[in-house]
Design a protein around this motif. Structure first.
Motif, mmCIF file in Angstrom:
data_model
loop_
_atom_site.group_PDB
_atom_site.id
_atom_site.type_symbol
_atom_site.label_atom_id
_atom_site.label_comp_id
_atom_site.label_asym_id
_atom_site.label_seq_id
_atom_site.Cartn_x
_atom_site.Cartn_y
_atom_site.Cartn_z
ATOM 1 N N HIS A 1 -6.058 -3.736 6.898
ATOM 2 C CA HIS A 1 -6.061 -4.616 5.722
ATOM 3 C C HIS A 1 -4.926 -5.620 5.783
ATOM 4 O O HIS A 1 -4.073 -5.543 6.669
ATOM 5 C CB HIS A 1 -6.127 -3.819 4.410
ATOM 6 C CG HIS A 1 -4.914 -2.999 4.069
ATOM 7 N ND1 HIS A 1 -3.676 -3.551 3.813
ATOM 8 C CD2 HIS A 1 -4.767 -1.657 3.912
ATOM 9 C CE1 HIS A 1 -2.821 -2.587 3.512
ATOM 10 N NE2 HIS A 1 -3.448 -1.422 3.583
ATOM 11 N N VAL B 1 -2.172 -6.303 4.135
ATOM 12 C CA VAL B 1 -0.759 -6.113 3.807
ATOM 13 C C VAL B 1 0.053 -5.558 4.981
ATOM 14 O O VAL B 1 1.171 -5.999 5.225
ATOM 15 C CB VAL B 1 -0.602 -5.198 2.568
ATOM 16 C CG1 VAL B 1 0.871 -4.966 2.245
ATOM 17 C CG2 VAL B 1 -1.302 -5.816 1.363
ATOM 18 N N THR B 2 -0.517 -4.620 5.720
ATOM 19 C CA THR B 2 0.281 -3.932 6.743
ATOM 20 C C THR B 2 -0.068 -4.374 8.169
ATOM 21 O O THR B 2 0.357 -3.741 9.126
ATOM 22 C CB THR B 2 0.089 -2.409 6.638
ATOM 23 O OG1 THR B 2 -1.308 -2.141 6.586
ATOM 24 C CG2 THR B 2 0.749 -1.853 5.401
ATOM 25 N N HIS C 1 -6.015 -5.431 -1.124
ATOM 26 C CA HIS C 1 -4.849 -5.286 -2.003
ATOM 27 C C HIS C 1 -4.520 -6.547 -2.788
ATOM 28 O O HIS C 1 -4.160 -6.475 -3.962
ATOM 29 C CB HIS C 1 -3.625 -4.894 -1.174
ATOM 30 C CG HIS C 1 -3.655 -3.478 -0.703
ATOM 31 N ND1 HIS C 1 -4.488 -3.060 0.309
ATOM 32 C CD2 HIS C 1 -2.969 -2.390 -1.104
ATOM 33 C CE1 HIS C 1 -4.297 -1.764 0.512
ATOM 34 N NE2 HIS C 1 -3.382 -1.334 -0.342
ATOM 35 N N GLY D 1 -2.918 1.415 8.336
ATOM 36 C CA GLY D 1 -1.586 1.199 7.777
ATOM 37 C C GLY D 1 -1.662 1.324 6.276
ATOM 38 O O GLY D 1 -1.436 0.360 5.540
ATOM 39 N N ASP D 2 -1.993 2.512 5.809
ATOM 40 C CA ASP D 2 -2.174 2.737 4.376
ATOM 41 C C ASP D 2 -2.200 4.230 4.089
ATOM 42 O O ASP D 2 -2.952 4.983 4.723
ATOM 43 C CB ASP D 2 -3.494 2.112 3.924
ATOM 44 C CG ASP D 2 -3.558 2.021 2.416
ATOM 45 O OD1 ASP D 2 -3.364 0.910 1.878
ATOM 46 O OD2 ASP D 2 -3.757 3.074 1.769
ATOM 47 N N SER D 3 -1.407 4.649 3.126
ATOM 48 C CA SER D 3 -1.236 6.084 2.916
ATOM 49 C C SER D 3 -2.516 6.799 2.457
ATOM 50 O O SER D 3 -2.663 7.986 2.702
ATOM 51 C CB SER D 3 -0.105 6.335 1.926
ATOM 52 O OG SER D 3 -0.292 5.575 0.773
ATOM 53 N N HIS D 4 -3.426 6.090 1.815
ATOM 54 C CA HIS D 4 -4.619 6.777 1.306
ATOM 55 C C HIS D 4 -5.757 6.894 2.323
ATOM 56 O O HIS D 4 -6.903 7.188 1.968
ATOM 57 C CB HIS D 4 -5.060 6.157 -0.013
ATOM 58 C CG HIS D 4 -3.988 6.357 -1.049
ATOM 59 N ND1 HIS D 4 -3.093 5.367 -1.375
ATOM 60 C CD2 HIS D 4 -3.619 7.461 -1.727
ATOM 61 C CE1 HIS D 4 -2.220 5.853 -2.251
ATOM 62 N NE2 HIS D 4 -2.514 7.118 -2.488
ATOM 63 N N LEU E 1 -2.312 -1.218 -8.093
ATOM 64 C CA LEU E 1 -0.911 -1.544 -7.778
ATOM 65 C C LEU E 1 -0.652 -3.021 -8.055
ATOM 66 O O LEU E 1 -1.565 -3.844 -7.970
ATOM 67 C CB LEU E 1 -0.547 -1.173 -6.333
ATOM 68 C CG LEU E 1 -0.677 -2.191 -5.206
ATOM 69 C CD1 LEU E 1 -0.098 -1.648 -3.941
ATOM 70 C CD2 LEU E 1 -2.097 -2.612 -5.016
ATOM 71 N N MET F 1 0.036 -5.842 -6.867
ATOM 72 C CA MET F 1 0.114 -6.804 -5.757
ATOM 73 C C MET F 1 -0.844 -7.970 -5.940
ATOM 74 O O MET F 1 -1.082 -8.743 -5.016
ATOM 75 C CB MET F 1 -0.269 -6.102 -4.441
ATOM 76 C CG MET F 1 0.876 -5.464 -3.725
ATOM 77 S SD MET F 1 0.386 -5.031 -2.054
ATOM 78 C CE MET F 1 1.877 -4.210 -1.531
ATOM 79 N N ARG G 1 -1.506 6.743 -8.364
ATOM 80 C CA ARG G 1 -0.036 6.743 -8.432
ATOM 81 C C ARG G 1 0.427 6.249 -9.791
ATOM 82 O O ARG G 1 -0.130 5.289 -10.323
ATOM 83 C CB ARG G 1 0.550 5.866 -7.324
ATOM 84 C CG ARG G 1 0.464 6.557 -5.986
ATOM 85 C CD ARG G 1 1.091 5.766 -4.857
ATOM 86 N NE ARG G 1 1.141 6.611 -3.673
ATOM 87 C CZ ARG G 1 1.312 6.161 -2.441
ATOM 88 N NH1 ARG G 1 1.479 4.868 -2.222
ATOM 89 N NH2 ARG G 1 1.340 7.003 -1.430
ATOM 90 N N ARG H 1 4.396 0.814 -10.953
ATOM 91 C CA ARG H 1 3.254 0.805 -10.037
ATOM 92 C C ARG H 1 2.183 -0.227 -10.443
ATOM 93 O O ARG H 1 1.605 -0.907 -9.616
ATOM 94 C CB ARG H 1 2.637 2.206 -9.992
ATOM 95 C CG ARG H 1 1.302 2.305 -9.284
ATOM 96 C CD ARG H 1 1.446 2.172 -7.789
ATOM 97 N NE ARG H 1 0.153 2.323 -7.138
ATOM 98 C CZ ARG H 1 -0.023 2.303 -5.825
ATOM 99 N NH1 ARG H 1 1.004 2.132 -5.022
ATOM 100 N NH2 ARG H 1 -1.206 2.439 -5.303
HETATM 101 C C1 LIG Z 1 0.138 -1.456 0.337
HETATM 102 C C2 LIG Z 1 -0.124 -0.171 1.041
HETATM 103 C C3 LIG Z 1 0.717 -0.106 2.253
HETATM 104 C C4 LIG Z 1 0.012 1.036 0.116
HETATM 105 C C5 LIG Z 1 -0.179 2.383 0.824
HETATM 106 O O1 LIG Z 1 0.261 2.625 1.929
HETATM 107 O O2 LIG Z 1 -0.766 3.260 0.280
HETATM 108 C C6 LIG Z 1 -0.988 0.955 -1.025
HETATM 109 O O3 LIG Z 1 -2.299 1.016 -0.612
HETATM 110 C C7 LIG Z 1 -0.699 2.028 -2.032
HETATM 111 O O4 LIG Z 1 -1.642 2.650 -2.500
HETATM 112 O O5 LIG Z 1 0.466 2.215 -2.376
#
Ligand SMILES: CC(C)[C@H](C(=O)O)[C@@H](O)C(=O)O
Ligand code: SF4
Length: 503
Positions: free
Chosen positions: A39, A41-42, A69, A135-138, A444, A446, A463, A468
């Motif tokens: 995506h 952002v990362t 995002h 590159g995203d935590s979810h 979020l 953004m 979150r 947030r």
């Molecule tokens: C912006 C992105 C890197 C971030 C993540 O890594 O999860 C976002 O998706 C989130 O949910 O905080």
């Protein structure tokens, strides 16, 4: 003929073992990565790094990219001409980078655009037994299909782009069994919030979690994705659920599913084409059957052991809602904001005090008395068709409270189209909800969908950290049903007492 494993293995161990390229003693294992999701952002620095090093992608066909995002959700016009300079630069960079490096890209108005964790499954790019990173935590969401899926940092994104591999140390294993039938009004979201409340936001740190048990088996794929999605909020490296008939039925015929005719030119399917199979319809069916046969082996063997295990009685669960500023600060809708003596230790007490202040809540206050200014239904946790159907059932024939700003943001174009086909958009709009274009939106801050300082939101996202959803914004995490009920009454509401109105 399949060979019997020497030692019973967990689902995680099977997927891990299948992807080991090399495992030098005392060093991280090099894992083969089947699919990388990208995506806006990362990814920019990762592409820049490749350019600097004069490298190409090792395998562009094992990447798919979209924008989620940063894209505004208010109108098509706003998406095509993004005012915010950073957002616009990131979206443009992804467009350019995908063209330059040969990655398939789903732009703002593409029928396949959506939150990256929505479109992987929708396209059938997410499949059992795969390794998937982003590159995203979810990214943990994709574990709902029996994939090993986890979020990585931007330098790792570049590493995967360049080599299609990733150095990883092996996590420990943790099985969470959720047994029994869920009571009325209790959803997948309530299960995962309850789990995080029990074990804490670091409770699964260092573990790959497998969710098992009759309550998990009974969930739809959507519900399973909601659970795996929030694994990271308990600190887990990944969350997984063994694939079953529901998984196979969900995937059949999707674009990147095996045996889907016509075979796609760009396919991240991990399995090499079977040379014995040709290209007739019968052959497609045979390819599908072969894949399903292999997927059926992706279960934890009888007798396999986990480093840790926890069993939860699903019949005792109630709708969950967070009161504080971490997903672990959670209670049930018929509960109260905890008092200081409920805190486990000093650190917890400090956290509680700070959360009371930030959230502007008094200890001991009943959760149902908390009034909200905004309601957000969407995100990669709960922005799927089933979530929207559930929320619409609650909303139908009611009106959004005059004190509330409420919006529904489908997680993807596919969900938006499906919801509109079913008339859900009309249910929401006639009740006074805003009906938006797909993206991360108010999950979020953004993009333009943010809370004002001091505003309080009932949100289906994952979150609730300070700021947030916008600076000074206050977030209560809950299920889509509960968010819908809060929109109508103007305060947090126990959906178990809801008067459905079929008018
Ligand atoms: C912006 C992105 C890197 C971030 C993540 O890594 O999860 C976002 O998706 C989130 O949910 O905080
Ligand atoms: S919807 Fe929220 S949690 Fe999901 S990827 Fe977007 S910002 Fe992250």
């Amino acid at each position: 003929m399949t060979t019997q494993p020497l030692k019973p293995r967990t689902l995680f161990e099977k997927v891990w073992d299948n992807h080991v390229v090399v495992s030098p003693t005392g060093e991280p294992t090099i894992l083969y990565i089947d699919l990388q999701l990208v995506h806006e952002v990362t990814s920019p620095q990762a592409f820049d790094g490749l350019r600097l090093a004069g490298r190409k992608l090792r395998n562009p066909a094992r990447h798919i990219a979209t924008v989620d995002h940063n894209v505004p959700t208010s109108s098509i016009e706003a998406r095509l001409h993004i005012v915010d300079q950073i957002a616009s630069a990131q979206v443009n960079a992804l467009r350019k980078n995908c063209a330059e490096f040969g990655i398939e890209f789903f732009d703002v108005q593409d029928s396949r655009q959506g939150i990256v964790h929505m479109i992987g499954p929708e396209l059938g790019a997410t499949k059992p037994g795969m390794t998937i990173v982003c590159g995203d935590s979810h990214t943990s969401t994709h574990g709902a299909f029996g994939a090993l899926a986890f979020g990585i940092g931007t330098s790792e994104v570049e590493h995967v782009m360049a080599t299609q591999t990733l150095p990883q140390s092996k996590p420990k294993t943790f099985r969470i069994n959720v047994e029994g039938e869920l009571p009325y009004g209790v959803t997948a979201k309530d299960i995962i919030l309850d789990i995080i409340g029990r074990i804490g936001t670091a409770g699964a740190t260092g573990y790959a979690v497998e969710y098992a048990g009759s309550a998990i088996r009974a969930l739809s794929m959507e519900g399973r994705m909601t659970i795996c999605n929030m694994s990271i909020e308990a600190g887990a490296r990944a969350g997984m659920i063994a694939p079953d008939e529901k998984t196979f039925a969900y995937l059949k015929g999707r674009r990147f599913a095996p045996g889907t005719a016509p075979i796609n030119l760009v396919s991240p399917d991990a399995r090499p084409a079977n040379p014995d199979l040709g290209t007739t319809t019968d052959d497609y069916e045979a390819q599908w059957n072969l894949a399903v046969e292999q997927w059926r082996a992706l279960v934890t063997d009888e007798g396999a052991t986990f480093d840790r295990e926890l069993t939860i009685d699903a019949t005792k669960l109630a709708p969950s809602v967070t009161w504080g500023t971490s997903p672990g600060m959670v209670t049930t809708i018929d509960g109260k904001v905890p008092v200081l003596t409920d805190a486990k230790d000093d650190a917890d007490r400090k956290g509680f005090e700070r959360a009371y202040e930030y959230m502007d809540l008094k200890p001991g206050m009943p959760m149902e008395e908390v009034a909200v200014d905004a309601v957000f239904i969407g995100s990669c946790t709960n922005g799927r068709i089933e979530d929207l159907r559930a929320a619409a059932t609650v909303v139908k024939g009611h009106k959004v409270a005059t004190t509330v700003r409420a919006m529904v943001v489908p997680g993807s174009q596919a969900v938006k189209a499906q919801a509109e086909e079913e008339g859900l958009d009309l249910v929401f709009k006639s009740a006074g909800f805003e009906w938006r274009e797909p993206g991360c939106s108010m999950c979020l801050g953004m993009n333009p969908d943010i809370l004002q300082p001091g505003e309080r939101c009932a949100s289906t996202s994952n979150r609730n950290f300070e700021g947030r959803q916008g600076r000074g914004g206050r977030t209560h995490l809950l299920s889509p049903e509960m968010a819908a009920a809060a929109a109508v009454t103007g305060h947090l509401t126990d959906v178990r007492n809801w008067k459905f109105n079929e008018a």
